[in-house]
Enzyme design. Sequence first.
Site, PDB file in Angstrom:
ATOM      1  N   LYS A  82      57.812  30.816  48.563  1.00 44.81           N
ATOM      2  CA  LYS A  82      57.533  29.591  47.802  1.00 44.81           C
ATOM      3  C   LYS A  82      57.884  28.485  48.940  1.00 44.81           C
ATOM      4  CE  LYS A  82      59.348  26.422  45.544  1.00 44.81           C
ATOM      5  NZ  LYS A  82      58.428  25.247  45.844  1.00 44.81           N
TER       6      LYS A  82
ATOM      7  N   GLU B 112      71.192  29.738  51.865  1.00 47.00           N
ATOM      8  CA  GLU B 112      71.444  28.891  53.027  1.00 47.00           C
ATOM      9  C   GLU B 112      71.482  27.347  52.474  1.00 47.00           C
ATOM     10  OE1 GLU B 112      72.386  30.157  56.038  1.00 47.00           O
ATOM     11  OE2 GLU B 112      71.323  32.311  56.101  1.00 47.00           O
TER      12      GLU B 112
ATOM     13  N   CYS C 293      69.597  20.977  58.184  1.00 46.79           N
ATOM     14  CA  CYS C 293      70.864  21.244  57.481  1.00 46.79           C
ATOM     15  C   CYS C 293      71.960  21.321  58.442  1.00 46.79           C
ATOM     16  CB  CYS C 293      70.587  22.700  56.825  1.00 46.79           C
ATOM     17  SG  CYS C 293      69.925  23.910  57.912  1.00 46.79           S
TER      18      CYS C 293
ATOM     19  N   GLU D  33      75.489  14.858  52.378  1.00 43.79           N
ATOM     20  CA  GLU D  33      74.327  15.193  53.067  1.00 43.79           C
ATOM     21  C   GLU D  33      73.472  14.095  52.950  1.00 43.79           C
ATOM     22  OE1 GLU D  33      72.167  18.672  52.116  1.00 43.79           O
ATOM     23  OE2 GLU D  33      72.550  18.984  54.406  1.00 43.79           O
TER      24      GLU D  33
HETATM   25  P1  NAD Z   1      65.569  21.718  47.469  1.00 40.63           P
HETATM   26  O1  NAD Z   1      66.881  22.602  46.946  1.00 40.63           O
HETATM   27  O2  NAD Z   1      65.407  20.468  46.488  1.00 40.63           O
HETATM   28  O3  NAD Z   1      64.369  22.467  47.700  1.00 40.63           O
HETATM   29  C1  NAD Z   1      64.445  23.673  48.451  1.00 40.63           C
HETATM   30  C2  NAD Z   1      63.164  24.620  47.770  1.00 40.63           C
HETATM   31  O4  NAD Z   1      63.708  24.956  46.552  1.00 40.63           O
HETATM   32  C3  NAD Z   1      61.856  23.879  47.747  1.00 40.63           C
HETATM   33  O5  NAD Z   1      61.205  24.958  47.920  1.00 40.63           O
HETATM   34  C4  NAD Z   1      61.952  23.436  46.270  1.00 40.63           C
HETATM   35  O6  NAD Z   1      60.549  23.259  45.800  1.00 40.63           O
HETATM   36  C5  NAD Z   1      62.549  24.407  45.611  1.00 40.63           C
HETATM   37  N1  NAD Z   1      63.260  24.047  44.307  1.00 40.63           N
HETATM   38  C6  NAD Z   1      63.494  22.708  43.729  1.00 40.63           C
HETATM   39  N2  NAD Z   1      64.007  22.739  42.530  1.00 40.63           N
HETATM   40  C7  NAD Z   1      64.268  24.137  42.424  1.00 40.63           C
HETATM   41  C8  NAD Z   1      64.369  24.867  40.956  1.00 40.63           C
HETATM   42  N3  NAD Z   1      64.853  23.959  40.148  1.00 40.63           N
HETATM   43  N4  NAD Z   1      64.431  26.110  41.081  1.00 40.63           N
HETATM   44  C9  NAD Z   1      64.039  26.754  42.029  1.00 40.63           C
HETATM   45  N5  NAD Z   1      63.717  26.346  43.209  1.00 40.63           N
HETATM   46  C10 NAD Z   1      63.750  24.912  43.138  1.00 40.63           C
HETATM   47  O7  NAD Z   1      66.042  21.039  48.914  1.00 40.63           O
HETATM   48  P2  NAD Z   1      65.060  20.251  49.853  1.00 40.63           P
HETATM   49  O8  NAD Z   1      65.081  18.947  49.420  1.00 40.63           O
HETATM   50  O9  NAD Z   1      63.872  20.640  49.946  1.00 40.63           O
HETATM   51  O10 NAD Z   1      66.005  20.490  51.095  1.00 40.63           O
HETATM   52  C11 NAD Z   1      66.872  19.711  51.707  1.00 40.63           C
HETATM   53  C12 NAD Z   1      68.208  20.518  51.531  1.00 40.63           C
HETATM   54  O11 NAD Z   1      67.827  21.894  52.111  1.00 40.63           O
HETATM   55  C13 NAD Z   1      69.243  20.061  52.251  1.00 40.63           C
HETATM   56  O12 NAD Z   1      70.423  19.786  51.373  1.00 40.63           O
HETATM   57  C14 NAD Z   1      69.683  20.992  53.320  1.00 40.63           C
HETATM   58  O13 NAD Z   1      70.854  20.893  53.944  1.00 40.63           O
HETATM   59  C15 NAD Z   1      69.154  22.319  52.550  1.00 40.63           C
HETATM   60  N6  NAD Z   1      68.536  23.047  53.862  1.00 40.63           N
HETATM   61  C16 NAD Z   1      69.505  24.201  54.241  1.00 40.63           C
HETATM   62  C17 NAD Z   1      69.174  25.025  55.306  1.00 40.63           C
HETATM   63  C18 NAD Z   1      70.105  26.078  55.776  1.00 40.63           C
HETATM   64  O14 NAD Z   1      69.661  27.132  56.655  1.00 40.63           O
HETATM   65  N7  NAD Z   1      71.290  26.001  55.424  1.00 40.63           N
HETATM   66  C19 NAD Z   1      67.847  24.696  55.974  1.00 40.63           C
HETATM   67  C20 NAD Z   1      67.134  23.713  55.560  1.00 40.63           C
HETATM   68  C21 NAD Z   1      67.606  22.953  54.669  1.00 40.63           C
END
Ligand code: NAD
Length: 511
Positions: free
Chosen positions: A186, A262, A296, A397
């Site tokens: 996804k 992650e 991240c 963050e």
């Molecule tokens: P997010 O957690 O909102 O979304 C990540 C993914 O989860 C997206 O595909 C989103 O559609 C999905 N998602 C959202 N709500 C969900 C739910 N209720 N149930 C299941 N899936 C759901 O994060 P974001 O805003 O897209 O990305 C930013 C965040 O991701 C930051 O906190 C960043 O640090 C983190 N990040 C971490 C890494 C890593 O490798 N550690 C890499 C990239 C981003």
Amino acid sequence: MEPLSDIDLPHYQLYINGSWVDSLDGATMQVNEPALGSPMAVVARGTAADVDRAVRSARTAFDHGPWPHTPPHERSRILHAIADAVEEHTDTLAELESRNLGAPLRKTLFVDVPWAIEHLRTFADLARRSPYEPLPWIDTPSVSWNFVWRDPIGVCGQIIPWNYPLLMAVWKIAPALATGNTIVLKPASYTPLTALTLINIIHETGLLPNGVLNLVTGPGGSVGEAMARHPDVDKIAFTGSTEIGQKVMEWGSASIKRVTLELGGKSPSVVLPDADLELATDGVLFGVFFNAGQSCEAGTRCFVPETLHDEFLERLIHRAQGMRVGDPLNLETDIGPLVSDSQCATVEAYIALGKQEGALLATGGRRVQVTDFARGPFIEPTIFTRVQNHMRLAQEEIFGPVLSIIPYRTVTEAIELANTNIYGLGAAVWSRDIQGAIDVAKRIRSGTIWINDYHLINPLAPFGGYKQSGIGREHGISGMLSYTEEKHIHVDLMQNREGRIWWDALLPPKD
Ligand code: NAD
Ligand code: MN
């Protein structure tokens, strides 16, 4: 400009069981081009019912299809062929990534796509490693030949964020395919286009059996949650925020899913008193402003010796003010727009908060109006100084181009402050003394520490977080093995019944 109607835009469907299909209810959603602030594509808006279809397809491919039992060298050959196909589409993928995310073409063309290809090739090579692992000779209580066989886990639900859309997709699918799993992927709703294109490139190779790789677009709150709760998903690999990661773990507990996470970060960049300041200046800026701060592992907290503070800050300001903010498709651009207006509003709110908390705004802090891109959410590279580590500015963050400078007096104090945070993903140490820098690196509680560098994430090296930055590691052998179940096979080598432990437990039959 009139908003484009859906009819004028490219349409993308869901990928289930080897075919492109509409969502069951036919719903769609628009995908935005951040620099222009206008829609660039329409994708299917999946629902829990579509997730169920995709999971069933992956389940059938795993339980009844050839993929889990395909010999490793054959899976390796297929992954190499996929890497070749991706390489042929380098320009298309780079441009699409730049338009959909707003990331500078210089980055997508020279970093994202080549790293994605390298990642596929690395796992193509690792796939050849036999799933057989010998165990030491065992003769107690009986002489036997023992080994570990690595099985794929099964159906893997993979949920990825918007900030490195192509790389995240490849990081997820490469090790899962290498080890014989089947997948439901996804992508994030802001940036699904390169993952969709990647899946189509793989589809066109015709090399994967139907159902091995599926993709469902749709809101995280419905599609993502349905994946994380689905009883037929054996493993969830999630990259995203700590907040959603907590839920994913909780939902996975119902069927004891394997969960790797992650999550977020607030990584320290520690400038030691003997650092090469010219190098550290550019390195710290690269650490925080790469991808407009939407990484991240971004080095968002910079610890500087009090005695070097003024000189170092002056260098940082000078170089930051020279960074070019603008059109992502221009190869000269350093910083493109943020991914969305709402991400921009979050960043602006943190900048206001930083001032309120008493940090000093040293440079930046404003929205930039870029000619021809009036609606793009561009933010100046922003540096706060005299930040205290306990401020929210330094603890939370932000995911935007905002750096906090925190002066320190002793290295011990710097290490303690660096570790005073819920996250532990990345870190950097800047020093001319490598041995001293390694000593500091050992004491920082983060999954990756760069000495005199930043962001270099290698497919052969484990990547992941301490503390609330995650669970498990991606990449390298440990990342690959996190897509396997460990199975002990014991083969008896005794020739007679008397030599076995049964003798003690069970007398021979009477007749
Ligand atoms: P997010 O957690 O909102 O979304 C990540 C993914 O989860 C997206 O595909 C989103 O559609 C999905 N998602 C959202 N709500 C969900 C739910 N209720 N149930 C299941 N899936 C759901 O994060 P974001 O805003 O897209 O990305 C930013 C965040 O991701 C930051 O906190 C960043 O640090 C983190 N990040 C971490 C890494 C890593 O490798 N550690 C890499 C990239 C981003
Ligand atoms: Mn989110």
